[in-house]
Design a protein around this motif. Structure first.
Motif, PDB file in Angstrom:
ATOM      1  N   GLU A 256      59.047 -14.921  10.059  1.00 45.05           N
ATOM      2  CA  GLU A 256      59.359 -16.274  10.528  1.00 45.05           C
ATOM      3  C   GLU A 256      58.146 -16.999  11.092  1.00 45.05           C
ATOM      4  O   GLU A 256      58.121 -18.231  11.157  1.00 45.05           O
TER       5      GLU A 256
ATOM      6  N   TRP B 246      56.271 -20.012   9.031  1.00 43.82           N
ATOM      7  CA  TRP B 246      56.644 -21.416   8.928  1.00 43.82           C
ATOM      8  C   TRP B 246      57.010 -21.960  10.298  1.00 43.82           C
ATOM      9  O   TRP B 246      57.401 -21.216  11.199  1.00 43.82           O
ATOM     10  N   SER B 247      56.879 -23.264  10.438  1.00 42.72           N
ATOM     11  CA  SER B 247      57.223 -23.911  11.703  1.00 42.72           C
ATOM     12  C   SER B 247      58.261 -24.999  11.518  1.00 42.72           C
ATOM     13  O   SER B 247      58.824 -25.491  12.500  1.00 42.72           O
ATOM     14  N   THR B 248      58.539 -25.403  10.273  1.00 40.50           N
ATOM     15  CA  THR B 248      59.555 -26.410  10.002  1.00 40.50           C
ATOM     16  C   THR B 248      60.472 -25.911   8.891  1.00 40.50           C
ATOM     17  O   THR B 248      60.133 -25.000   8.130  1.00 40.50           O
ATOM     18  N   GLU B 249      61.647 -26.550   8.786  1.00 37.26           N
ATOM     19  CA  GLU B 249      62.583 -26.181   7.728  1.00 37.26           C
ATOM     20  C   GLU B 249      61.992 -26.447   6.350  1.00 37.26           C
ATOM     21  O   GLU B 249      62.178 -25.656   5.418  1.00 37.26           O
ATOM     22  N   ASP B 250      61.248 -27.542   6.216  1.00 37.84           N
ATOM     23  CA  ASP B 250      60.626 -27.852   4.922  1.00 37.84           C
ATOM     24  C   ASP B 250      59.643 -26.768   4.510  1.00 37.84           C
ATOM     25  O   ASP B 250      59.571 -26.387   3.329  1.00 37.84           O
ATOM     26  N   GLU B 251      58.872 -26.259   5.478  1.00 37.09           N
ATOM     27  CA  GLU B 251      57.929 -25.178   5.169  1.00 37.09           C
ATOM     28  C   GLU B 251      58.679 -23.914   4.766  1.00 37.09           C
ATOM     29  O   GLU B 251      58.264 -23.201   3.848  1.00 37.09           O
ATOM     30  N   MET B 252      59.802 -23.637   5.436  1.00 35.19           N
ATOM     31  CA  MET B 252      60.608 -22.466   5.091  1.00 35.19           C
ATOM     32  C   MET B 252      61.127 -22.579   3.654  1.00 35.19           C
ATOM     33  O   MET B 252      61.032 -21.632   2.867  1.00 35.19           O
TER      34      MET B 252
END
Length: 298
Positions: free
Chosen positions: A38, A41-47
């Motif tokens: 985890e 990534w730091s944002t949902e878009d990056e995930m």
């Protein structure tokens, strides 16, 4: 109107359907299994960008083709993405793999031993978009946790109400009322589900068919009558938390059912593998799942 070639492959082809449709809630677990923590990534878009890279690597691997993989179920963001410079549904069909789309918006809280699907007010617009992109069918999941007849009937009713809306748009619905394999009343759930699915299938008008995605039953061949039902295009099995070996062993006991595995397909793939190792590992999983899906279909 369904694509004739896609329909022929799904109804009569030899192989299985890959489930590549992990959504927001299950993506972190899928990435962790892939070797991506985890902290990556730091944002949902990056995930979602990372899970798209994983899926793109899978579908462009040499071993991932229509020779053994009949279809693949995509998440909405995956459907909208590209791989090798092409839209994912286009790329899949060029490789002989029929594209499907996960269309449910997740699960309601448990009531009467089941979890119904959440409301989906944007379904018709999503179906139109999927059809335009060359998607053949859809998948939607509910969950059965206990042998409650009223609850299971409600799940089947909801699934078939939505399935008819999907058929109206010219797409093939995969109805997925998953029985939790950890349920203490699992065998009884299988019995009630068989009765309720038969009722709903018998009520479908002539010319309408669905696919069924079911948990592997406790009793071998429990769903044989569904496999043979004239309103059923294909019965596929989910791995439901089983490991690859366990899922393949249990599936092989059920004639006419083919796999639609997620964990059972992806469990040994890792982000850090070189391309040759990645494809070799994927090829081994594909071969094992293919064998389990075809050994029982004579």
């Amino acid at each position: 109107m369904h694509d004739v070639k896609m329909m022929a492959q799904i109804v009569g082809g030899s192989g299985f359907i890959a489930a590549l449709d992990q959504s927001g809630g299950s993506t972190p677990k899928a990435l962790k299994g892939y070797g991506v923590d985890e902290s990556a990534w730091s944002t949902e878009d990056e995930m979602f960008g990372l899970i798209h890279q994983m899926r793109s690597r899978i579908v462009t691997a040499p071993s991932f083709s229509g020779q053994k993989v009949l279809g693949a179920i995509l998440f909405e963001k995956t459907m909208d993405g590209d791989a090798d410079g092409k839209p994912l549904p286009t790329l899949l069909w060029e490789r002989g793999v029929v594209p499907f789309l996960k269309v449910d918006k997740g699960l309601e809280d448990e009531e009467n031993g089941v979890q119904l699907m959440k409301p989906n007010p944007g379904l018709e617009a999503l179906l139109d978009r999927a059809k335009a992109k060359g998607v053949f069918g859809t998948k939607m999941r509910s969950v059965i946790n206990a042998a409650n007849q009223a609850g299971i009937a409600a799940i089947v009713d909801q699934q078939f109400e939505v399935a008819n809306r999907i058929i109206d748009k010219g797409l093939m619905p995969i109805v997925e009322p998953e029985v939790n394999i950890k349920s203490g009343t699992r065998a009884e759930c299988d019995d009630i589900l068989l009765t309720e699915l038969t009722r709903a299938l018998d009520a479908l008008p002539d010319g309408r068919r669905v696919m069924l995605k079911l948990s592997i039953p406790v009793k071998a061949d429990h769903y044989a009558s569904l496999v043979a039902h004239p309103r059923v295009a294909r019965v596929v099995a989910l791995s439901g938390g089983y490991s690859q070996d366990e899922a393949c062993r249990e599936l092989a006991k059920n004639r006419g059912m083919i796999a639609s595995f997620s964990r059972g397909l992806l469990q040994d793939l890792r982000h850090g593998m070189d391309d040759a190792t990645f494809d070799s590992t994927l090829s081994g999983a594909i071969d094992q799942i293919y064998d389990a899906s075809t050994s029982n279909c004579a």
